[in-house]
Design an enzyme around this catalytic site. Structure first.
Site, short mmCIF file in Angstrom:
data_model
loop_
_atom_site.label_atom_id
_atom_site.label_comp_id
_atom_site.label_asym_id
_atom_site.label_seq_id
_atom_site.Cartn_x
_atom_site.Cartn_y
_atom_site.Cartn_z
N TYR A 1 0.81 -1.11 0.06
CA TYR A 1 0.12 0.18 0.02
C TYR A 1 1.09 1.27 0.11
O TYR A 1 0.58 2.30 -0.74
CB TYR A 1 -0.87 -0.12 1.15
CG TYR A 1 -1.96 1.09 1.24
CD1 TYR A 1 -3.13 0.82 0.67
CD2 TYR A 1 -1.49 2.33 1.52
CE1 TYR A 1 -4.40 1.93 0.62
CE2 TYR A 1 -2.66 3.59 1.55
CZ TYR A 1 -4.08 3.20 1.14
OH TYR A 1 -4.95 4.04 0.98
N PHE B 1 -7.51 20.01 -25.16
CA PHE B 1 -7.96 18.62 -25.21
C PHE B 1 -9.69 18.53 -24.60
O PHE B 1 -9.68 19.43 -23.58
CB PHE B 1 -7.27 17.42 -24.54
CG PHE B 1 -7.75 16.01 -24.84
CD1 PHE B 1 -7.83 15.61 -26.32
CD2 PHE B 1 -8.28 15.34 -23.75
CE1 PHE B 1 -8.38 14.16 -26.30
CE2 PHE B 1 -8.44 13.97 -24.14
CZ PHE B 1 -8.71 13.53 -25.44
N ASP B 2 -10.47 17.59 -25.13
CA ASP B 2 -11.82 17.76 -24.67
C ASP B 2 -11.96 17.40 -23.09
O ASP B 2 -12.75 18.10 -22.32
CB ASP B 2 -12.72 16.54 -25.35
CG ASP B 2 -12.42 15.27 -25.19
OD1 ASP B 2 -11.29 14.91 -24.84
OD2 ASP B 2 -13.06 14.42 -25.59
N ASP C 1 0.40 19.48 -21.12
CA ASP C 1 -0.66 18.31 -21.23
C ASP C 1 0.14 17.17 -22.09
O ASP C 1 0.24 17.52 -23.32
CB ASP C 1 -2.00 18.80 -21.68
CG ASP C 1 -3.01 17.51 -22.14
OD1 ASP C 1 -2.65 16.28 -21.40
OD2 ASP C 1 -3.91 17.63 -22.43
N ALA D 1 0.33 13.89 -22.81
CA ALA D 1 -0.05 12.47 -23.50
C ALA D 1 1.01 11.92 -24.62
O ALA D 1 1.51 10.95 -24.82
CB ALA D 1 -1.52 12.53 -23.99
N LYS E 1 -1.04 6.91 -23.73
CA LYS E 1 -0.46 7.42 -24.86
C LYS E 1 0.96 6.84 -25.11
O LYS E 1 1.39 5.75 -25.34
CB LYS E 1 -0.82 8.55 -25.23
CG LYS E 1 -2.12 9.48 -25.01
CD LYS E 1 -3.50 8.58 -24.87
CE LYS E 1 -4.50 9.22 -24.87
NZ LYS E 1 -4.78 10.54 -24.11
N HIS F 1 -20.38 13.50 -26.61
CA HIS F 1 -20.13 12.45 -27.49
C HIS F 1 -19.93 11.08 -27.04
O HIS F 1 -20.34 9.98 -27.88
CB HIS F 1 -19.00 12.86 -28.42
CG HIS F 1 -17.65 12.90 -27.46
ND1 HIS F 1 -17.53 14.07 -26.49
CD2 HIS F 1 -16.46 12.27 -27.26
CE1 HIS F 1 -16.30 13.80 -26.06
NE2 HIS F 1 -15.86 12.73 -25.96
#
Ligand code: PLP
Length: 458
Positions: A72, A124-125, A215, A217, A258, A450
């Site tokens: 843990y 990004f969304d 961001d 990715a 990604k 979407h």
């Protein structure tokens, strides 16, 4: 004869996939209200819905899974990942999260408050949704060239420094908690940001005392493009380019699904301990204790290994070449695709593919449905359905670009699959005049619609 390029790996394990026939596909897509997210994966032959979490892990990654430490607190897997992140990105502090949007949730809970403004390059969304969920605003400062799909520009992900400076000048510093640079820029077509732009954005942001987060990715694909396209970087290794990129940032959010080639995982990297300390509270609240944050020990091990593999030149070359192979086959047949080709996907310009369909009938969605019916290939709409309604006016937003994205999973499909996809889309192109009508929405969620939208033919 010059030896051709071939894949930098061979296949050790296979997964059967199944073809279907056209009447079956017509029935299936109607049954799911023309939402490709609702199809069962075994109804799809070549699945280009996303490159997120769909890559094939290597033999080394699978063996790392066996070495996972599931303690843990203080697991060796945590330290293995911490060392890999430091080694690859240079960040001293990090928090593990279960995926990229979770990293956004934790970071934004720490930094963003109601009414704030977050400039960036075509957020990004999920990033935009997490900003708007906090009743703050994402301001797009991408260069105008990004919105011309045929213009050849090496770094269409770049931030327009004038647009950014205007936002920084027009607003009090307290209202701009961070700038987000997305590398590569997913929403504008997997397009890279240049090193010069990162350097300039960082200098400008710090002049106004605003931190910059990436961001990240597809940071490795971005670095590969810098190596190939930016002056003075051809002889610099991908890993050193990555290091320099992150040296201009105050931190990063990562969807490890990604460029780190794992099926699930994410993290936040920090340069500054004070922000790391603040974010730690939210990480424990939302994700899990600091040394696992939503990931199993085995997943952290596979991720640590994936960070190294994802930044190898030979792997990146194989990947980017495969994406370009698909793009070139489509382009050669006159199909309007975004150019230069993106790092992870080919973006088909649906407005130019189906110029007779009005934007109110969801052009890119119409194209994606047709491609599925034609060949069992699943792409995704990046257009007005994904753009959601304006949270203030409740009106549909119609972005400049209506794109159908064909995202290529990493190390998953062969080049023959790319030929199949190209043939299917070429068939749709040849009968495009017979596609007379698009769709209307019958059911939608208030945010990120979407994923669950239901449609019917007009
Ligand atoms: C995928 C992605 C995210 C969100 O990550 P998830 O792992 O899907 O939650 C954020 N930003 C960019 C640029 C992405 O591509």
């Amino acid at each position: 004869m010059k030896l051709p390029n071939a894949e930098s790996y061979r296949i050790k394990m296979v997964e059967p996939i199944h073809r279907s026939n056209r009447p079956e596909r017509e029935e299936w897509i109607k049954d799911v209200n023309f939402n490709l997210f609702n199809l069962k994966s075994n109804q799809v032959y070549v699945d280009l819905l996303t490159d997120s979490g769909t890559g094939a892990m290597s033999d080394k990654q699978w063996s790392e899974m066996m070495l996972g430490d599931e303690s843990y607190a203080g697991a060796s897997s945590y330290y293995k990942l911490k060392n890999a992140i430091k080694d690859i990105t240079g960040f001293d502090y990090f928090l593990p999260t279960h995926q990229g949007r979770a990293a956004e949730n934790v970071l934004f809970s720490t930094l963003i408050k109601e009414g704030d403004i977050v400039p960036g390059n075509s957020h990004f969304d999920t990033t935009k949704a997490h900003i708007e969920f906090r009743k703050s605003h994402a301001v797009d400062c991408t260069i105008d060239e990004a919105f011309d799909t045929v213009l050849d520009h090496p770094f269409k992900g770049n931030i327009d420094l004038n647009k950014l400076e205007k936002v920084l000048m027009d607003n009090p510093k307290e209202k701009i908690p961070l700038i987000i640079v997305t590398v590569t820029c997913n929403s504008s077509g997997g397009q890279p940001v240049s090193m010069k732009n990162m350097r300039d954005v960082s200098a400008l942001a710090h002049k106004y005392d605003v931190p910059v987060y990436y961001d990240s990715a597809r940071f490795a694909e971005n670095a590969y493009f810098i190596k190939l396209r930016e002056e003075n970087y051809l002889d610099v290794s991908v890993r050193n380019i990555v290091k320099e990129m992150f040296s201009y940032a105050d931190g990063m959010t990562m969807s490890s699904k990604k460029d780190a080639i794992v099926n699930m995982g994410g993290f936040i990297g920090f340069k500054h301990k004070d922000i790391f300390d603040k974010a730690s509270v939210y990480n424990i609240l939302f994700e899990g204790y600091l040394t696992y944050g939503g990931m199993s020990g085995r997943d952290m091990n596979a991720l640590a290994q994936g960070l190294y593999e994802g930044t190898e030149f030979d792997y990146l070359k194989t990947r980017i070449d495969q994406v370009a192979l698909l793009g070139q086959m489509l382009k050669d047949h006159g199909i309007p695709v975004q150019y230069p080709f993106g790092g992870h996907a080919i973006f088909v310009d649906a407005k130019r593919f189906l110029p007779h369909i009005p934007k109110e009938e969801y052009i890119a969605q119409t194209l994606a449905v047709e491609l599925f019916i034609e060949g069992g290939v699943r792409g995704v709409e990046i257009g007005s359905i994904m753009a959601d309604r304006d949270p203030e006016t409740g009106l549909n937003r119609y972005p400049d670009l209506e794109l159908m994205r064909l995202a290529i999973p990493r190390r998953t499909y062969t080049n023959d699959h790319m030929k199949y996809v190209a043939a299917a889309l070429i068939n749709v192109y040849e009968r495009r005049d017979q596609i007379k009508k698009g769709f209307r929405i019958t059911k939608e969620a208030p945010i990120l619609r979407h994923f669950t939208v239901e449609l019917e033919r007009v």
